[in-house]
Scaffold this motif. Sequence first.
Motif, short mmCIF file in Angstrom:
data_model
loop_
_atom_site.label_atom_id
_atom_site.label_comp_id
_atom_site.label_asym_id
_atom_site.label_seq_id
_atom_site.Cartn_x
_atom_site.Cartn_y
_atom_site.Cartn_z
N ASP A 184 1.05 -1.05 -0.04
CA ASP A 184 0.14 -0.01 0.12
C ASP A 184 0.85 1.38 -0.04
O ASP A 184 1.88 1.16 0.67
CB ASP A 184 -0.74 0.05 1.25
CG ASP A 184 -1.93 -0.95 1.06
OD1 ASP A 184 -2.25 -1.46 0.05
OD2 ASP A 184 -2.78 -1.27 2.23
N GLY A 185 0.67 2.23 -0.63
CA GLY A 185 1.26 3.53 -0.85
C GLY A 185 2.45 3.62 -1.79
O GLY A 185 3.00 4.66 -2.21
N GLU A 186 2.64 2.30 -2.36
CA GLU A 186 3.78 2.42 -3.36
C GLU A 186 2.95 2.71 -4.76
O GLU A 186 2.18 1.80 -5.22
CB GLU A 186 4.50 1.18 -3.51
CG GLU A 186 5.81 1.34 -4.24
CD GLU A 186 6.77 -0.14 -4.24
OE1 GLU A 186 7.89 -0.13 -3.94
OE2 GLU A 186 6.03 -1.20 -4.20
N SER A 187 3.74 3.68 -5.65
CA SER A 187 3.10 3.57 -6.78
C SER A 187 3.74 2.53 -7.81
O SER A 187 4.59 1.81 -7.32
CB SER A 187 3.61 4.91 -7.55
OG SER A 187 4.96 4.99 -7.68
#
Length: 456
Positions: A184-187
């Motif tokens: 989560d949160g990583e592009s």
Amino acid sequence: MNDQSPRHGRNEPSSMFFWPTEDRPMAARGEGIFIWDDEGRRYVDASCGPQTTNIGHNNRYVVAAMRAQMDDICFAFRSHFKNGPAERLADRLADLGADLGLTRAFFCSGGSEAVEGAIKLARQYAIAKGEATRYKIISRLPSYHGSTLGALSLTGDPQMFGPFAPMMQTHPKIPAPFVIERPDGESEDAAALRYALMLEDAIIAQGAETVLAFIVEPVGGAATGGLVAPDIYYEKVREICDRYGLLLIYDEVMCGSGRTGKYLAAEHWNAKPDIIAMAKGLAAGYVPLGAVLARGDIVQAVDDAGGYAHGHTYSAGPLACAAGLAVMDVLFQNDLIANAAAKGQILKAKLERLMDEFPFIGEVRGRGLMLGFDVMADRKKRIPLPPELNAGHAIAQACYDRGLIIYSRRMLGGARGDHFLVTPPLNVTSEEIDLIIDLLRQGLSDFAPTARTAMP
Ligand code: PLP
């Protein structure tokens, strides 16, 4: 003509080995996307076998070209004669590869041979450049590069090594870029970069002076079911290969020859490979044919150092190359590569729509008509269906029973779940796409109650 003697009828034992254990009908006839068995039942070949019959079955133009070549000469050994079809096919590949700098071709009879030829060329080039310490080839896990011992040692699925493991040189592997499984949160791009940097880590860990090349399927096939990374992955990989002096080899055995909507899948990105292995769609199943397409200066350096020490009896045979040329005519004269791009978008959108009906479809992926999907117990959390449900086999068989052929594969013993390739011929029509989706929906419905037993 088919031999319909009782000895070779259905359910009869076969004198061949390496044949499916489950009973399969006799293929009697093929045309376009359809195959008929000996009892007249029709199958929609939405798989092109193993992504091979890219222009459909029994194209009359190709058959006529092969017949004309057979009337002239079927075989002429390359040490004794040059031949026109091989020269012309090499010229056409060189034209198609020119923008990538890939201007020299070697012909063989299939994908494993092409991969072997590519890595032997890479090794000889390193020696010619005075870098004989380089011999390791990094590949991805999972991946599939062929079944001969050299190609198998690059294949990212240790379970396939089986009894042959002690006979093979082990080569390093890095994870294939399943960016969908990022935290989560990583592009997506950040995940792609992270995966690309694993190549650098592996090179450093191995000792850069020992590493010869990185081999990768730019659009994944049997092992990853149509995996395509964000663009940045390809650029970073190229940059890392340059920094450490590695050759970049694209295995386009499955994804090449127009299937992704470009003749070479490499054309999708600015980053250029040094060598490409091709087969399957090159002669589209009409004859066995593979090729290694390489940078001109690589071949020149190897030639200057004594020549390419590799070859097969059937390398550059006139009949195989005449078939390859005719397949190219069909592709280009009928704009089939553009059709692959356009119909690929339509088919992909329809597959994605099936995700609404079937929550066990995890992801639809791919480019052009190199399309795949996987099945999952939990799509969001990417939890595979339990291996014992045998989803790959069950769904493919349900489709087969309804007259649709798709390609299923389980890698790493099911640890990554099961996936499917939906890869119709490049001349597929909109009506045929509707037929594929309709039959696939029926096959998936058959499996849905089983899938539900494992879903949260
Ligand atoms: N490389 C890739 C990417 C493949 O998909 C395959 C076969 O599926 C091979 C190599 C090996 O090709 P062949 O089975 O013609 O030896």
